[in-house]
Design a protein around this motif. Structure first.
Motif, PDB file in Angstrom:
ATOM      1  N   ARG A  14     -42.464 -22.764  48.552  1.00  0.00           N
ATOM      2  CA  ARG A  14     -42.025 -22.728  47.153  1.00  0.00           C
ATOM      3  C   ARG A  14     -42.690 -23.815  46.305  1.00  0.00           C
ATOM      4  N   LYS A  16     -45.824 -24.493  46.734  1.00  0.00           N
ATOM      5  CA  LYS A  16     -47.229 -24.077  46.826  1.00  0.00           C
ATOM      6  C   LYS A  16     -48.031 -24.931  47.806  1.00  0.00           C
ATOM      7  N   PHE A 171     -45.670 -14.709  41.361  1.00  0.00           N
ATOM      8  CA  PHE A 171     -45.153 -15.858  42.097  1.00  0.00           C
ATOM      9  C   PHE A 171     -43.855 -16.354  41.479  1.00  0.00           C
ATOM     10  N   GLN A 172     -43.825 -16.481  40.155  1.00  0.00           N
ATOM     11  CA  GLN A 172     -42.639 -17.014  39.487  1.00  0.00           C
ATOM     12  C   GLN A 172     -41.439 -16.095  39.671  1.00  0.00           C
ATOM     13  N   HIS A 175     -40.335 -16.253  43.299  1.00  0.00           N
ATOM     14  CA  HIS A 175     -39.710 -17.570  43.481  1.00  0.00           C
ATOM     15  C   HIS A 175     -38.263 -17.529  42.980  1.00  0.00           C
ATOM     16  N   ASP A 176     -38.071 -16.994  41.778  1.00  0.00           N
ATOM     17  CA  ASP A 176     -36.735 -16.930  41.183  1.00  0.00           C
ATOM     18  C   ASP A 176     -35.818 -15.973  41.938  1.00  0.00           C
ATOM     19  N   ASP A 180     -38.907 -17.473  50.011  1.00  0.00           N
ATOM     20  CA  ASP A 180     -39.220 -18.813  50.517  1.00  0.00           C
ATOM     21  C   ASP A 180     -40.715 -19.042  50.658  1.00  0.00           C
ATOM     22  N   PHE A 182     -44.928 -17.270  50.251  1.00  0.00           N
ATOM     23  CA  PHE A 182     -45.717 -16.399  49.377  1.00  0.00           C
ATOM     24  C   PHE A 182     -47.119 -16.238  49.949  1.00  0.00           C
TER      25      PHE A 182
END
Length: 409
Positions: A14, A16, A171-172, A175-176, A180, A182
């Protein structure tokens, strides 16, 4: 057995940060080895690649590996260490009692089990207590649908991985939604377009790269460039004097440059070039830039044309500058003192250098069809390209390890 391709796709957390790589093979299911059973091909590929490059290329990261049904039933994953192997159950595996028995046994033995391209169904429920990671292909299952499933299992130990994350928006949203991990290419494209001036030190680094790309090194020109930049000169002397091979302190740039020689000097400049961009990017971008540079250089040496390996090195190294600096590559190239062939490859995607860069990108994305077409254009064999890729991964791992300890390799 025909020589195989292997690629690595990074998996980020998360924040990156790179936590692992999926190791991707060209094998039987894609009809590449029609005369060989897919399970035999997978076992052979694991033996050839995972064991031989595992420790040097994965380090402390996880290695995600796909296993067909029969290889799971035969407990093939148990031939490999459990500490950083993630056993991926392919989506076309049937959730049989035989498979459940194998999965239970491997999970209890300490292996990390992942369900690949997961589609929720009641048949997979008995497997969940033994599963550590569930991967959703967000191109097949919407993030909204995946989120519903994630919320249902949020009290369990299962972690969720979003595959095919192609944009920063993907990704955002993932993520939201509670993912966990990506996997995808969002981090190799700018998150936002904004102007960031090329710092003077970076321009100096580019000029150094151009000098190093020439057939013979002009040490006087290099010395002048280093003397213009306090930060670079400090890093150079620190880097050289950290070597255990230096018996007496090196105090002049010329001494340092001669001591390093072309190969290690090239390594040093590559690292400084990438590190002098911006700090806020995923670590994999920096590693990938260096790896591409080396891969392109090695491929250029094998191509029967007048392409300069030094130019190929620069093409690979600067191919991610738009992502690192959040600027269009065409704008960046205006400020970069590199040969026209490099600019043409990066801006227009044409020429032999562009084809060489294309092989690097195709490898990273496991786009085997594009890779086959490019290798045919460049008249390179599978063996040559695969060896170049393995060597580039190994070289980059050694280089970054030596950079962390401050010791030139």
């Amino acid at each position: 057995m025909k020589y195989s391709y292997i690629a690595r796709q990074p998996i980020l957390d998360r924040s990156k940060r790179t936590i692992g790589y999926e190791l991707l093979f060209r094998d039987g299911p894609n009809n590449t080895f029609p005369e060989i059973d897919p399970d035999l091909a997978t076992s052979r590929l694991l033996s050839d690649h995972f064991l031989s490059t595992h420790y040097s290329t994965l380090g402390d990261n996880l290695g995600f590996v796909n296993f067909p049904y029969q290889s799971l039933i035969n407990r093939i994953p148990t031939l490999f260490p459990s500490d950083n192997l993630v056993v991926e159950i392919l989506e076309d595996c049937a959730p049989t009692s035989e498979l459940l028995s194998a999965v239970r046994e491997m999970a209890l033995a300490g292996y990390t089990i992942a369900l690949d391209d997961f589609v929720p169904s009641k048949e997979w429920r008995p497997f969940l207590p033994f599963v550590s990671i569930i991967k959703f292909d967000i191109r097949s299952i919407s993030i909204e649908k995946a989120e519903i499933f994630i919320r249902k299992l949020e009290q369990t130990k299962i972690r969720f991985l979003a595959e095919k994350v192609e944009t920063y928006e993907d990704f955002q949203r993932a993520h939201d939604a509670g993912f966990d991990y990506f996997q995808g290419y969002f981090f190799s494209k700018p998150e936002m377009i904004q102007r960031k001036a090329l710092e003077p030190s970076f321009i100096t680094v580019v000029q150094l790269c151009k000098q190093l790309a020439k057939p013979s090194i002009d040490y006087k020109a290099l010395e002048n460039l280093f003397s213009q930049d306090l930060s670079l000169s400090y890093k150079l002397l620190t880097y050289v004097n950290s070597s255990v091979m230096v018996s007496a302190k090196i105090k002049s740039f010329k001494q340092a440059l001669v001591y390093l020689g072309e190969e290690r000097l090239r390594k040093f400049v590559a690292l400084v070039a990438i590190a002098s961009t911006k700090e806020s990017k995923p670590d994999y971008l920096y590693r990938l830039s260096v790896q591409r540079a080396r891969f392109c250089e090695l491929v250029a040496r094998k191509v029967k044309s007048d392409v300069d390996p030094g130019d190929a090195f620069l093409t690979g190294m600067f191919s991610l500058l738009d992502s690192l600096l959040d600027q269009p590559i065409a704008d960046l190239l205006e400020s970069m003192p590199v040969d026209e062939a490099v600019k043409t490859a990066l801006a227009d995607g044409t020429g032999t250098l562009a084809n060489i860069l294309g092989t690097a990108i195709s490898y990273e994305q496991a786009n085997w069809q594009a890779l086959a077409e490019l290798s045919a254009t460049l008249k390179l064999s599978d063996e040559s390209l695969s060896q170049c890729y393995d060597d580039a991964v190994q070289w980059t791992g050694d280089l970054l390890a030596s950079a962390e300890t401050g010791t030139p390799s």
